[in-house]
Design an enzyme around this catalytic site. Structure first.
Site, mmCIF file in Angstrom:
data_model
loop_
_atom_site.group_PDB
_atom_site.id
_atom_site.type_symbol
_atom_site.label_atom_id
_atom_site.label_comp_id
_atom_site.label_asym_id
_atom_site.label_seq_id
_atom_site.Cartn_x
_atom_site.Cartn_y
_atom_site.Cartn_z
ATOM 1 N N GLU A 14 -33.565 3.544 -102.496
ATOM 2 C CA GLU A 14 -34.423 4.324 -101.612
ATOM 3 C C GLU A 14 -33.904 5.741 -101.435
ATOM 4 O O GLU A 14 -34.682 6.708 -101.447
ATOM 5 C CB GLU A 14 -34.504 3.637 -100.256
ATOM 6 C CG GLU A 14 -35.238 2.319 -100.307
ATOM 7 C CD GLU A 14 -35.164 1.603 -98.991
ATOM 8 O OE1 GLU A 14 -36.210 1.183 -98.507
ATOM 9 O OE2 GLU A 14 -34.052 1.460 -98.457
ATOM 10 N N GLU A 195 -29.756 -2.553 -89.138
ATOM 11 C CA GLU A 195 -29.131 -1.276 -88.778
ATOM 12 C C GLU A 195 -29.806 -0.512 -87.645
ATOM 13 O O GLU A 195 -29.155 0.261 -86.936
ATOM 14 C CB GLU A 195 -29.091 -0.335 -90.004
ATOM 15 C CG GLU A 195 -28.249 -0.805 -91.167
ATOM 16 C CD GLU A 195 -28.987 -1.761 -92.090
ATOM 17 O OE1 GLU A 195 -28.332 -2.598 -92.728
ATOM 18 O OE2 GLU A 195 -30.247 -1.679 -92.144
ATOM 19 N N ASP A 218 -40.639 -8.942 -97.213
ATOM 20 C CA ASP A 218 -40.841 -10.394 -97.189
ATOM 21 C C ASP A 218 -41.131 -10.801 -95.756
ATOM 22 O O ASP A 218 -41.162 -9.961 -94.852
ATOM 23 C CB ASP A 218 -39.607 -11.125 -97.725
ATOM 24 C CG ASP A 218 -38.350 -10.748 -96.950
ATOM 25 O OD1 ASP A 218 -38.215 -11.220 -95.797
ATOM 26 O OD2 ASP A 218 -37.525 -9.979 -97.474
#
Length: 251
Positions: A14, A195, A218
């Site tokens: 990312e 996080e 998911d």
């Protein structure tokens, strides 16, 4: 020149997609982490991998504020869906954060962070509104960012942007039993990751605006798809780059 803004991801794929947008980044290592300083659409940017988990996240947030003087932090990553209708390919923009594994009872109430008298921390309202608009715009233009074959492979037919509670903990939630337990205990939770709540607590301490967007990879249960690397590479990283690009180019 605007005050520095931090762009943070937990996973390399990312952040690489975001770094590809920056024409002049320079590396600096602090606390075992590599920070990339540069510019994007006229903004001074500091990009970094947070590391996985709450301790790594808190360390990264503190270094960004203390060493690099960032005035805003934007976190983009993936999460498991929990809330009804939060599906693979959707995005969740956090309005509040909670540590689902915080438990100092019976001295403090379940989930309450000792010393704060609270269990949730808020995202910055203005920055979060901007991030949500950028996310919604990306989803409206999804065929531009994600090829038809990839959308079909992952069933991304009409992805939605959700806003609400994001929960964090030092545990990767990937079974139906765990997912159901969290939904019973925290029915308002839209998604779970590792996080965001740590960043929120540090940003609360320093009064630095924070906004977090998570792509749902998911449903945090036994049916979670197995080709996570492909999803990260072909969906989540494209989402992140498009959202950050839109955030920093649109008013």
């Amino acid at each position: 020149m605007t005050a520095p803004i931090a762009i943070v991801s937990a996973l390399h794929e990312e952040l690489a997609a975001v770094l590809a947008l920056m024409p002049d980044e320079q590396q600096q290592t602090v606390g075992g982490r590599t920070f990339w300083r540069g510019h994007l659409h006229g903004h001074e940017v500091v990009a970094v991998l947070s590391g996985i988990g709450k301790v790594a996240a808190a360390t990264t947030a503190t270094v960004l504020i203390e060493r690099f003087g960032v005035q805003r932090i934007v976190f983009t990553g993936v999460a498991g869906g929990l809330g009804d209708g939060v599906n693979v390919g959707d995005v969740v923009v956090a309005k509040q954060f909670l540590q689902h594994d915080m438990d100092a009872s019976p001295i403090f109430a379940r989930h309450e962070v000792p010393g704060y008298g609270r269990s949730t921390f808020d995202a910055d309202a203005a920055l979060t509104a901007q991030l949500a608009r950028a996310s919604e715009g990306m989803l409206r233009e999804l065929p531009v960012h994600v090829p038809d074959a990839v959308r079909s492979a992952f069933g991304l037919h009409a992805p939605t942007c959700h806003r609400g509670l994001l929960i964090s903990g030092d545990r990767f939630v990937s079974t139906t039993a765990e997912s159901k337990a969290l939904r019973r205990e925290l029915p308002a939770a839209l998604a779970v990751e590792m996080e965001g709540a740590a960043f929120a607590q540090v940003c609360h301490d320093y009064q630095v605006p924070l906004a977090v967007v998570r792509t749902i990879s998911d449903r945090s249960d036994d049916s979670a798809h197995v080709d996570f690397p492909r999803f990260l590479r072909e969906v989540a990283s494209r989402y992140s780059a498009a959202i950050i690009d839109a955030l920093l180019t649109r008013p």
